[in-house]
Structure formats: structure tokens, C-alpha cells
Design an enzyme around this catalytic site. Structure first.
Site, PDB file in Angstrom:
ATOM      1  N   ASN A  14     -34.878  44.814 -70.205  1.00 49.90           N
ATOM      2  CA  ASN A  14     -35.113  43.580 -70.966  1.00 49.90           C
ATOM      3  C   ASN A  14     -35.485  42.434 -70.026  1.00 49.90           C
ATOM      4  OD1 ASN A  14     -34.698  43.735 -73.987  1.00 49.90           O
ATOM      5  ND2 ASN A  14     -32.965  44.945 -73.235  1.00 49.90           N
ATOM      6  N   MET A  95     -22.791  43.480 -68.923  1.00 50.98           N
ATOM      7  CA  MET A  95     -21.659  44.154 -69.548  1.00 50.98           C
ATOM      8  C   MET A  95     -20.324  43.445 -69.302  1.00 50.98           C
ATOM      9  SD  MET A  95     -23.216  46.442 -71.131  1.00 50.98           S
ATOM     10  CE  MET A  95     -21.930  47.509 -71.726  1.00 50.98           C
ATOM     11  N   ARG A  96     -20.336  42.143 -69.425  1.00 47.97           N
ATOM     12  CA  ARG A  96     -19.103  41.369 -69.273  1.00 47.97           C
ATOM     13  C   ARG A  96     -19.018  40.375 -70.417  1.00 47.97           C
ATOM     14  NH1 ARG A  96     -15.544  42.059 -64.993  1.00 47.97           N
ATOM     15  NH2 ARG A  96     -15.112  39.849 -65.230  1.00 47.97           N
ATOM     16  N   HIS A 114     -28.725  42.156 -78.750  1.00 47.96           N
ATOM     17  CA  HIS A 114     -27.801  43.202 -79.191  1.00 47.96           C
ATOM     18  C   HIS A 114     -28.601  44.288 -79.924  1.00 47.96           C
ATOM     19  CE1 HIS A 114     -24.099  45.040 -80.463  1.00 47.96           C
ATOM     20  NE2 HIS A 114     -24.597  45.129 -81.685  1.00 47.96           N
ATOM     21  N   ASP A 150     -20.889  38.950 -80.219  1.00 48.50           N
ATOM     22  CA  ASP A 150     -22.135  39.148 -80.988  1.00 48.50           C
ATOM     23  C   ASP A 150     -22.138  38.386 -82.315  1.00 48.50           C
ATOM     24  OD1 ASP A 150     -22.990  40.957 -78.964  1.00 48.50           O
ATOM     25  OD2 ASP A 150     -21.900  42.579 -79.917  1.00 48.50           O
ATOM     26  N   GLU A 179     -36.694  45.677 -78.663  1.00 51.78           N
ATOM     27  CA  GLU A 179     -35.997  44.677 -77.837  1.00 51.78           C
ATOM     28  C   GLU A 179     -36.985  43.991 -76.903  1.00 51.78           C
ATOM     29  OE1 GLU A 179     -32.314  45.876 -75.894  1.00 51.78           O
ATOM     30  OE2 GLU A 179     -32.033  47.448 -77.362  1.00 51.78           O
TER      31      GLU A 179
HETATM   32  C1  GRF Z   1     -29.965  47.000 -74.215  1.00 56.39           C
HETATM   33  O1  GRF Z   1     -29.960  48.010 -75.173  1.00 56.39           O
HETATM   34  C2  GRF Z   1     -29.374  45.730 -74.785  1.00 56.39           C
HETATM   35  O2  GRF Z   1     -29.618  45.579 -76.151  1.00 56.39           O
HETATM   36  C3  GRF Z   1     -27.908  45.911 -74.553  1.00 56.39           C
HETATM   37  O3  GRF Z   1     -27.815  46.583 -73.310  1.00 56.39           O
HETATM   38  C4  GRF Z   1     -29.021  47.300 -73.064  1.00 56.39           C
HETATM   39  C5  GRF Z   1     -29.538  46.804 -71.741  1.00 56.39           C
HETATM   40  O4  GRF Z   1     -30.669  47.493 -71.297  1.00 56.39           O
HETATM   41  N1  GRF Z   1     -27.234  44.633 -74.599  1.00 56.39           N
HETATM   42  P1  GRF Z   1     -31.523  46.931 -70.091  1.00 56.39           P
HETATM   43  O5  GRF Z   1     -30.580  46.772 -68.907  1.00 56.39           O
HETATM   44  O6  GRF Z   1     -32.128  45.640 -70.507  1.00 56.39           O
HETATM   45  O7  GRF Z   1     -32.555  47.988 -69.807  1.00 56.39           O
END
Ligand code: GRF
Length: 206
Positions: A14, A95-96, A114, A150, A179
Site C-alpha cells: 500500500n 500492525m500496532r 482496512h 477501525d 486497496e
Molecule cells: C493490507 O491488507 C491492509 O489492508 C492491512 O494490512 C495489509 C498490509 O499490506 N491493514 P501491505 O503491507 O500494504 O502490503
């Protein structure tokens, strides 16, 4: 022009889609810093290759000291001039859970993506949750971050259909493609000052 800080923990796809869109579509925002809480996050190399500064703030060294960890993130953002007045922070697979202090300080300046159509399936393993629930549609949501998990005001959603043959893996793949479309779009709308928040509703001006 505003300064952008992106927080990642892993792959960074992303983040990459946002950075690419900024370059290609000339989105008026300066990608100032990418911060990872993990030193082995693959996204770090991608950011460097794209000429964006990176920093690692290793969360494993802050066990039980969440506030100090967030303070370190805030001071790094500030160092790169990503401030509440002239900055935007994008959580991209970070992831925090960030502290209420951080959220308050950067009120309405933090975005998250999300992989589900919120308010359905918040939290972890959203794609698995959608499959197991038997949903016919799922997707992804870019939203402002508030104190809940979220729960913040929704900016854009992308929809995908869940077919008979879909598995968690194929659904995850389909959602990820969406995304990569909607997150850069949300950053663009923010950068062009087209978003205004009223209560829970985000108004997009043309
Ligand atoms: C994505 O699926 C996002 O929606 C979620 O974690 C994943 C991250 O993927 N929050 P990346 O690190 O952007 O490839």
C-alpha cells in the site's frame, strides 16, 4: 505542500501504491518519511529505492512501554516535519494499535486502510472473517483513525464480489488490488483539501 509520513510493519504494498501515485499523478504532498516498527520490513527497501527517507523504531524494544514507543514515532515524524498542522500520517499495514495520545495529537490527520467494508469485520483477519461469515461482497475501507479499532469516519470504500470459487487467499488478492486503488485516491483527496468531516460523515467536495 503537506508532508506525508507512512507507517508500515511489513510488505509495504500500500505504501508503494501511494508513493507511485504521488510521483505519477503529481499528488501535491511530499513523501517525507517511512517509519517501520520492524527492521526487516520489506517495504523499507522499496521506500529507499523510491528515494524516500526511512526510519526503524523497533517496537520489540518497547515492551510494556507503548507511550514511549508512540512518543518516538511522533518525534521522528516531527523531525521530518510531519506535524499535526502540515502533515498527514498513513498507516499502511502498521500492525500496532496507536495510543489515544498520538491520535489526539494528530486529530483527523491519520488515515488507515482496512481490508473489509467497515463496519463489517473490523480487527484482525478481516478477509477470513468475511469468508467464514458467508458474505457475498467485501472490500476495503480507508478511514480517519479515531480511538477505536477501525471505527473512524469513512473516506472511501472499494467493493469486491465473493464468488463460489473464492478462498481466503483469492479474496485477499482481489481486495489488495482495490486497496491499491483507493488508498492513493484518499491521499490525493486529503492533499487537495477536498475532505471535510461532520460527525461521522466525511464530505468529499468536487
Ligand atoms: C493490507 O491488507 C491492509 O489492508 C492491512 O494490512 C495489509 C498490509 O499490506 N491493514 P501491505 O503491507 O500494504 O502490503
Amino acid at each position: 505542500m503537506k508532508n506525508l509520513g507512512i507507517l508500515i510493519s511489513g510488505r509495504g504494498s500500500n505504501m508503494e501504491s501511494i508513493l507511485k501515485a504521488i510521483k505519477k499523478q503529481k499528488i501535491p504532498i511530499n513523501p517525507a518519511i517511512v517509519i517501520s516498527n520492524k527492521s526487516n520490513a520489506k517495504g523499507l527497501a522499496i521506500a529507499k529505492k523510491m528515494g524516500v527517507q526511512t526510519a526503524v523504531i523497533d517496537s520489540s524494544k518497547y515492551k510494556g512501554r507503548r507511550l514511549q514507543f508512540d512518543e518516538e514515532i511522533i518525534s521522528t515524524l516531527r523531525k521530518y516535519n510531519v506535524t499535526p498542522t502540515n502533515g498527514l500520517v498513513c498507516l499502511a499495514g502498521f500492525m500496532r494499535i496507536i495510543s489515544p495520545h498520538f491520535i489526539k495529537e494528530y486529530k483527523n490527520k491519520i488515515l488507515n486502510i482496512h481490508p473489509a467494508l467497515l463496519p463489517a469485520f473490523p480487527g484482525l483477519d478481516a478477509q477470513k472473517q468475511a469468508m467464514e461469515f458467508g458474505a457475498k461482497y467485501s472490500g476495503c475501507t480507508v478511514h480517519f483513525v479515531d480511538e477505536g479499532v477501525d471505527t473512524g469516519p469513512i473516506i472511501i470504500q472499494g467493493i469486491v464480489e465473493i464468488g463460489n470459487k473464492d478462498t481466503e487467499k483469492t479474496l485477499t488478492k482481489k481486495i489488495l488490488i482495490k486497496e491499491h486503488e483507493i488508498y492513493p485516491k484518499a491521499v490525493e483527496l486529503f492533499a487537495k483539501k477536498k475532505l471535510s468531516i461532520k460527525g461521522r460523515r466525511v464530505r468529499i467536495s468536487s
